[in-house]
Design a protein around this motif. Structure first.
Motif, PDB file in Angstrom:
ATOM      1  N   SER A 186       8.704 -12.138  -6.958  1.00  0.00           N
ATOM      2  CA  SER A 186       8.544 -10.682  -6.966  1.00  0.00           C
ATOM      3  C   SER A 186       9.613  -9.995  -6.122  1.00  0.00           C
ATOM      4  O   SER A 186      10.361 -10.629  -5.391  1.00  0.00           O
ATOM      5  N   LYS A 187       9.626  -8.693  -6.242  1.00  0.00           N
ATOM      6  CA  LYS A 187      10.633  -7.906  -5.539  1.00  0.00           C
ATOM      7  C   LYS A 187       9.967  -6.679  -4.950  1.00  0.00           C
ATOM      8  O   LYS A 187       9.398  -5.867  -5.672  1.00  0.00           O
ATOM      9  N   ALA A 188      10.023  -6.555  -3.636  1.00  0.00           N
ATOM     10  CA  ALA A 188       9.426  -5.403  -2.970  1.00  0.00           C
ATOM     11  C   ALA A 188      10.535  -4.520  -2.422  1.00  0.00           C
ATOM     12  O   ALA A 188      11.535  -5.018  -1.907  1.00  0.00           O
ATOM     13  N   VAL A 189      10.368  -3.224  -2.571  1.00  0.00           N
ATOM     14  CA  VAL A 189      11.352  -2.280  -2.065  1.00  0.00           C
ATOM     15  C   VAL A 189      10.627  -1.248  -1.220  1.00  0.00           C
ATOM     16  O   VAL A 189       9.621  -0.680  -1.656  1.00  0.00           O
ATOM     17  N   PHE A 190      11.101  -1.045  -0.014  1.00  0.00           N
ATOM     18  CA  PHE A 190      10.525   0.027   0.789  1.00  0.00           C
ATOM     19  C   PHE A 190      11.654   0.850   1.384  1.00  0.00           C
ATOM     20  O   PHE A 190      12.622   0.322   1.915  1.00  0.00           O
ATOM     21  N   ASN A 191      11.538   2.150   1.252  1.00  0.00           N
ATOM     22  CA  ASN A 191      12.495   3.050   1.877  1.00  0.00           C
ATOM     23  C   ASN A 191      11.695   4.096   2.636  1.00  0.00           C
ATOM     24  O   ASN A 191      10.966   4.878   2.038  1.00  0.00           O
ATOM     25  N   GLY A 192      11.783   4.083   3.937  1.00  0.00           N
ATOM     26  CA  GLY A 192      10.991   5.025   4.732  1.00  0.00           C
ATOM     27  C   GLY A 192      11.889   5.944   5.521  1.00  0.00           C
ATOM     28  O   GLY A 192      12.550   5.515   6.448  1.00  0.00           O
ATOM     29  N   ARG A 193      11.934   7.192   5.098  1.00  0.00           N
ATOM     30  CA  ARG A 193      12.866   8.124   5.729  1.00  0.00           C
ATOM     31  C   ARG A 193      12.104   9.114   6.591  1.00  0.00           C
ATOM     32  O   ARG A 193      11.088   9.653   6.179  1.00  0.00           O
ATOM     33  N   ILE A 194      12.594   9.318   7.793  1.00  0.00           N
ATOM     34  CA  ILE A 194      12.041  10.368   8.643  1.00  0.00           C
ATOM     35  C   ILE A 194      13.175  11.340   8.926  1.00  0.00           C
ATOM     36  O   ILE A 194      14.243  10.945   9.400  1.00  0.00           O
ATOM     37  N   HIS A 195      12.967  12.588   8.616  1.00  0.00           N
ATOM     38  CA  HIS A 195      14.009  13.598   8.747  1.00  0.00           C
ATOM     39  C   HIS A 195      13.520  14.673   9.712  1.00  0.00           C
ATOM     40  O   HIS A 195      12.549  15.357   9.431  1.00  0.00           O
ATOM     41  N   ALA A 202       0.386   2.084   4.653  1.00  0.00           N
ATOM     42  CA  ALA A 202       0.670   1.600   3.304  1.00  0.00           C
ATOM     43  C   ALA A 202       0.681   0.076   3.260  1.00  0.00           C
ATOM     44  O   ALA A 202       1.085  -0.584   4.217  1.00  0.00           O
ATOM     45  N   ILE A 203       0.207  -0.449   2.141  1.00  0.00           N
ATOM     46  CA  ILE A 203       0.157  -1.897   1.931  1.00  0.00           C
ATOM     47  C   ILE A 203       0.717  -2.182   0.542  1.00  0.00           C
ATOM     48  O   ILE A 203       0.378  -1.473  -0.402  1.00  0.00           O
ATOM     49  N   TYR A 204       1.563  -3.183   0.422  1.00  0.00           N
ATOM     50  CA  TYR A 204       1.919  -3.627  -0.931  1.00  0.00           C
ATOM     51  C   TYR A 204       1.862  -5.149  -1.001  1.00  0.00           C
ATOM     52  O   TYR A 204       2.259  -5.838  -0.071  1.00  0.00           O
ATOM     53  N   LEU A 205       1.314  -5.632  -2.091  1.00  0.00           N
ATOM     54  CA  LEU A 205       1.099  -7.067  -2.280  1.00  0.00           C
ATOM     55  C   LEU A 205       1.626  -7.448  -3.647  1.00  0.00           C
ATOM     56  O   LEU A 205       1.154  -6.934  -4.664  1.00  0.00           O
ATOM     57  N   LEU A 206       2.605  -8.321  -3.676  1.00  0.00           N
ATOM     58  CA  LEU A 206       3.264  -8.621  -4.943  1.00  0.00           C
ATOM     59  C   LEU A 206       3.256 -10.103  -5.260  1.00  0.00           C
ATOM     60  O   LEU A 206       3.338 -10.932  -4.370  1.00  0.00           O
ATOM     61  N   ASP A 207       3.262 -10.370  -6.540  1.00  0.00           N
ATOM     62  CA  ASP A 207       3.219 -11.747  -6.989  1.00  0.00           C
ATOM     63  C   ASP A 207       3.980 -11.861  -8.311  1.00  0.00           C
ATOM     64  O   ASP A 207       4.349 -10.858  -8.917  1.00  0.00           O
ATOM     65  N   GLY A 208       4.159 -13.087  -8.777  1.00  0.00           N
ATOM     66  CA  GLY A 208       4.804 -13.315 -10.075  1.00  0.00           C
ATOM     67  C   GLY A 208       6.180 -12.673 -10.118  1.00  0.00           C
ATOM     68  O   GLY A 208       6.947 -12.773  -9.176  1.00  0.00           O
ATOM     69  N   ARG A 209       6.445 -11.972 -11.225  1.00  0.00           N
ATOM     70  CA  ARG A 209       7.741 -11.316 -11.360  1.00  0.00           C
ATOM     71  C   ARG A 209       7.628  -9.812 -11.115  1.00  0.00           C
ATOM     72  O   ARG A 209       8.437  -9.014 -11.591  1.00  0.00           O
ATOM     73  N   GLU A 210       6.603  -9.456 -10.377  1.00  0.00           N
ATOM     74  CA  GLU A 210       6.314  -8.039 -10.195  1.00  0.00           C
ATOM     75  C   GLU A 210       7.348  -7.309  -9.340  1.00  0.00           C
ATOM     76  O   GLU A 210       8.046  -7.896  -8.536  1.00  0.00           O
ATOM     77  N   LEU A 211       7.337  -6.006  -9.528  1.00  0.00           N
ATOM     78  CA  LEU A 211       8.203  -5.143  -8.743  1.00  0.00           C
ATOM     79  C   LEU A 211       7.381  -3.975  -8.209  1.00  0.00           C
ATOM     80  O   LEU A 211       6.583  -3.389  -8.946  1.00  0.00           O
ATOM     81  N   PHE A 212       7.532  -3.690  -6.948  1.00  0.00           N
ATOM     82  CA  PHE A 212       6.912  -2.477  -6.418  1.00  0.00           C
ATOM     83  C   PHE A 212       7.907  -1.795  -5.493  1.00  0.00           C
ATOM     84  O   PHE A 212       8.559  -2.435  -4.678  1.00  0.00           O
ATOM     85  N   ASP A 213       8.022  -0.508  -5.642  1.00  0.00           N
ATOM     86  CA  ASP A 213       9.001   0.259  -4.879  1.00  0.00           C
ATOM     87  C   ASP A 213       8.303   1.460  -4.259  1.00  0.00           C
ATOM     88  O   ASP A 213       7.778   2.316  -4.961  1.00  0.00           O
ATOM     89  N   LEU A 214       8.266   1.483  -2.939  1.00  0.00           N
ATOM     90  CA  LEU A 214       7.654   2.610  -2.235  1.00  0.00           C
ATOM     91  C   LEU A 214       8.743   3.366  -1.481  1.00  0.00           C
ATOM     92  O   LEU A 214       9.453   2.794  -0.662  1.00  0.00           O
ATOM     93  N   HIS A 215       8.874   4.628  -1.788  1.00  0.00           N
ATOM     94  CA  HIS A 215       9.803   5.492  -1.064  1.00  0.00           C
ATOM     95  C   HIS A 215       8.989   6.549  -0.326  1.00  0.00           C
ATOM     96  O   HIS A 215       8.292   7.329  -0.969  1.00  0.00           O
TER      97      HIS A 215
END
Lengths: 478, 413
Positions: free
Chosen positions: B298-307, B261-274
């Motif tokens: 910008s604000k990047a959020v990543f939550n990667g859970r392995i169960h 996965a790749i996320y690229l953020l700029d400005g006031r953007e928000l991206f959240d990957l769970h």
């Protein structure tokens, strides 16, 4: 191998016994009146009572946190007695000779004869039996250095200016549910003040022990290291065997002013409950330190006890170039549950933090690491390194990692890594091939796994910690 | 609850062959807590922006606009405009069946909600409101060489919900490209579910490239049967609200999943990957690599859970999340999680957040490359490994200039 595991896991709690000392205990229940009575018994000034009542009112508005990865029956806060003091304490002993011999025997059973400790280890002990400090030793030697080390109830009278200034400054009364409860009902604990530029001449230590049935312990510890000073503080605890759950909601506050250093070490071995998870201590603790310019706070903990642990010793790195450290070994077995970790809040420039956490799960237990590393916008050039390793012993337990990383400064560097594994067959084979029996082999492997943390402990504690782990894990893997 | 939700749910659920499932989801939705800071899955991602919009179904136009082809890629184009399927051009290969969700095929009823966990609140919204979408079925043993490209298009001021259901028969093979883009003010939820049969292979891409005021909450959910394989690539840009939930469930032994996965953020953007990887069966492997770059405010959020479930012995699972924080106005919040209940497993995760290596920047500048150009090169190098790992070269070729344009824009900020 299953037999060995069973045998090892059925180990009885070594410190499980009850001392027959009469105690003065409040009837269960909590209301304003109880708080007034606690305050009155301690002959506290008006401001202290007001502070408690304010905390009590905010506590009533708060909800018990449910986010931790633990599962326990709801606590009935009205079924707990909030004060208990050994009766023989009414006339405070002036020296060890005056202490109730039954009490001294209790300590002896735990392997910490006070006199021996004083002589051999050169440690000043502020022993807490239930809720009242029994005896404080080495006072004079400390007084010479200008160090204040006394029960917090005494500090309220003798050093009100310090208590007023710093109590609740790191963990405010409204911080969280358990901290608010502690603020309202805390009975005693330790107070330490190290004057400017002073290196505390000895390691300071408190021995906590829960004794009276149905009494929660609400310890309050406040350590202030003034500019350029240095102190190492040890905290250790075991508790007698009980069938009912006992609540322990302590608060520890550390203040490290400019250039000061505080090292806080804990070995925690409260009663963990029986094989079915009955009884055992609920250990819901709030520990936090604030580090000013160039100050350093170091937490080291070895957690082997308690039925449920909820504990996150944290550092607020407020001053530039301040340093926070967290070294932890948490071992759970039977049906124990631990949710523990740390918070490193980086506010100042060039602040640094290190987190090393080792979790060992056996039996049907659950062991979680929960941590937060936050780089605030002002944390220019800050640095964090986190390493969390988990070891699983048996296929009925759980090991979990919940690390929160929040970075808001581009020049800050945060690194987190975590691994989970079991004691491998290869490692066991190698050790056994060299003639070690399985118990020794496991003990050696686990000790190696925890080495990075043990080396941070003061000598006396490192020995105790190693022994604790060894007993807990005897032959539990093959 | 939310005024937006109340408005969106007006008249729901849709009375079609899926009505009983839709009703169930509606009940769950009404009982669920609406996202706010105290809801763990939404701790860093506010959805307040939804309350300010007034997009409705009435605005929906289905005016078809040509879909930009990907050069060098001959794909079967499946277009959803505001959730409404468009006619498919050309013949489908043998063994592949594609229908609109609204045709009410029995397979839709079997797949709908069978993979997607019910904890995703916008997934429930989608359950209730997605009237249409695609249902794709690959017969056992069939290898479909031509990729399927699903284009999600949301027009200005529209509110759209679409659903894609995919079944790969045993030992079959399929490539699915899900592509969402646009900058027009809109709100969309696109959720896809994949049931991958025994020994089957799914090559999957999800491009969540909406930016600006194009708000989107979506998800991809994959159930892997025994010995099946998933190779998934996720690419996200940020917008006022952009959230992607990914679930991979190892429902059979010896399944393998690779997620990049790749996320690229700029400005006031928000991206959240769970992302959540569920190892419910033994001997599975997972390798997840996530790289992110955040500039501007910008604000990047990543939550990667392995169960790892109790019986999932011999699992190998690794997750790696690396982030570059370009400016101090930006923010990266990452949480790799491990939840492990089996002892004979090897699991590891790592996360880093840092700025671009100053030494590397200096080196490039000393070779006569401008600072902004050097920054673009280093950013590109940071994520290119994952672009190179895309099995479809034509797609990688198509993506690179877009990423480069993105970096140039980030450099300007």
């Amino acid at each position: 191998m299953t037999e060995q595991i069973d045998k090892a896991l059925k180990r009885e709690y070594e410190a499980g016994f009850v001392s027959a000392i009469e105690s003065e205990t409040f009837a269960p229940g909590l209301d304003e009146d109880v708080i007034r009575r606690i305050s009155a018994m301690k002959e506290e000034p008006e401001w202290m009572l007001d502070w408690r009542l304010k905390a009590y009112h905010s506590w009533r508005e708060m909800e018990e946190p449910e986010w931790a990865h633990v599962d326990y029956e709801k606590i009935d806060y009205q079924a707990i007695s909030y004060y208990s003091a050994p009766k023989s304490m009414k006339d405070k002993p002036k020296s060890l000779d005056e202490v109730d011999p039954e009490l001294l025997r209790t300590y002896e059973k735990l392997g910490i004869p006070l006199i021996e400790q004083q002589m051999l280890a050169g440690v000043a002990v502020d022993a807490v039996f239930d809720s009242v400090s029994v005896v404080t030793t080495f006072r004079e030697k400390l007084a010479e250095a200008g160090v204040i080390f006394c029960p917090i109830s005494e500090a309220v009278h003798k050093h009100p200016e310090l208590v007023k200034k710093y109590l609740g400054s790191v963990v405010p009364p409204k911080d969280n549910f358990f901290a608010a409860l502690n603020c309202a009902v805390f009975t005693d604990g330790s107070f330490v003040y190290i004057p400017k530029g002073t290196r505390c001449p000895m390691e300071l230590s408190t021995y906590f022990r829960i004794n009276e049935q149905n009494t929660g312990q609400f310890e309050r510890t406040l350590i202030i290291a003034d500019e350029g000073s240095h102190v190492s503080y040890l905290e250790g605890c075991t508790a007698p065997q009980r069938d009912e759950n006992q609540l322990h909601a302590a608060v520890v506050e550390l203040v490290a002013l400019d250039d000061a250093q505080i090292k806080y070490s804990t070995v925690q071995n409260w009663y963990p409950g029986d094989e079915e998870g009955r009884g055992g201590i609920y250990n819901f603790v709030t520990k936090r330190g604030i580090a000013h310019h160039r100050a350093k706070i170091s937490w080291t903990q070895v957690e082997t006890g308690s039925a449920v642990t909820w504990k996150y010793p944290s550092c607020i790195l407020k001053g530039d170039d301040s340093v926070g450290e967290f070294y932890s070994v948490a071992l759970t077995r039977a049906k124990q549950q631990a949710d523990t970790g740390t918070k490193m809040i980086h506010l100042g420039k060039n602040t640094r933090s290190t987190i090393i956490s080792k979790g060992i799960s056996a039996g049907r237990s659950n062991n979680s690491y929960r941590g937060l590393v936050r780089m605030n916008p002002g944390a220019e050039g800050a640095r964090n390194f986190t390493q969390c390793d988990s070891l699983l012993i048996g296929d009925q337990c759980g090991a979990h990692t919940f690390p929160y990383v929040e970075s808001r400064n581009a020049s800050a560097i945060v690194e987190h890594e975590a691994t989970t594994s079991k004691v491998s067959d290869d490692q066991m084979f190698l050790c056994r091939q060299r003639g070690l029996d399985p118990e020794k082999a496991v003990s050696m492997i686990v000790n190696g796994f925890c080495k990075e943390v043990f080396k941070e402990l003061p000598m006396e504690f490192a020995v105790e910690a190693g022994k604790l782990l060894e007993i807990s894990l005897e032959g539990s893997v093959g | 609850m939310s005024a937006w939700l109340d408005m969106a749910l007006n008249g729901a659920p849709i009375n079609d062959s899926l009505v009983s499932q839709r009703q169930q989801s509606l009940a769950l939705l009404r009982a669920a807590r609406w996202p706010n800071r105290k809801v763990e899955a939404w701790k860093y991602t506010p959805v307040r922006a939804l309350e300010q919009i007034d997009y409705s179904a009435a605005n929906q136009s289905t005016a078809a606009r040509g879909v930009d082809a990907v050069e060098g890629l001959s794909a079967i184009e499946l277009v959803l405009i505001n959730g409404v399927p468009q006619a498919i051009a050309g013949e489908l290969p043998a063994g592949l069946q594609v229908r609109a969700l609204s045709e009410g095929e029995a397979i839709a009823g079997e797949l709908f909600g069978s993979v997607k966990p019910s904890r995703h609140i916008f997934g429930l919204v989608n359950d209730v409101l997605a009237a249409d979408g695609w249902v794709i079925d690959v017969a056992p043993g069939v290898q479909i060489e031509t990729p399927l490209r699903i284009v999600y298009r949301t027009t200005e001021a529209a509110q759209a919900h679409g659903r894609v259901l995919v079944r790969l028969g045993d030992k079959s093979r399929l490539t699915v490209i899900e592509q969402a883009e646009g900058t027009e003010p809109s709100m969309s939820t696109y959720f896809s579910e994949f049931s991958v049969g025994v020994g089957a292979h799914l090559e999957h891409y999800r491009f969540a490239l909406q930016t600006g005021a194009a708000m989107s909450v979506g998800g991809c959910h994959v159930l892997l049967a025994e010995r099946s394989e998933l190779h998934s690539t996720l690419v996200g840009f940020g917008s006022d609200l952009s959230r992607l939930d990914v679930d991979v469930i190892h429902g059979g032994e010896f399944a393998s999943a690779k997620v990049n996965a790749i996320y690229l953020l700029d400005g006031r953007e928000l991206f959240d990957l769970h992302s959540t990887i569920e190892h419910a069966c033994a001997n599975g492997t997972t390798e997840e690599n996530v790289r992110g770059i955040a500039g501007g405010q910008s604000k990047a959020v990543f939550n990667g859970r392995i169960h790892i479930h109790r019986h999932a012995q011999k699992t190998l699972a690794e997750l790696n999340n690396r982030n570059l924080l370009l400016t101090s106005g930006a923010e990266i919040n990452t949480k790799p999680e491990l939840e492990i209940y089996a002892d004979d497993v090897r699991c590891a995760h790592g996360a880093t957040v840092a700025e671009t290596d100053k030494g590397a920047l200096y080196y490039l500048q000393s070779r006569g490359i401008s600072r902004s150009q050097a920054q673009i090169m280093l950013n590109f190098g940071f994520i290119n490994e994952l672009v190179d790992a895309m099995p479809n070269a034509a797609l990688a070729q198509w993506l690179r200039p877009q990423l480069r344009a993105r970096f140039a824009q980030m450099g300007d900020a």
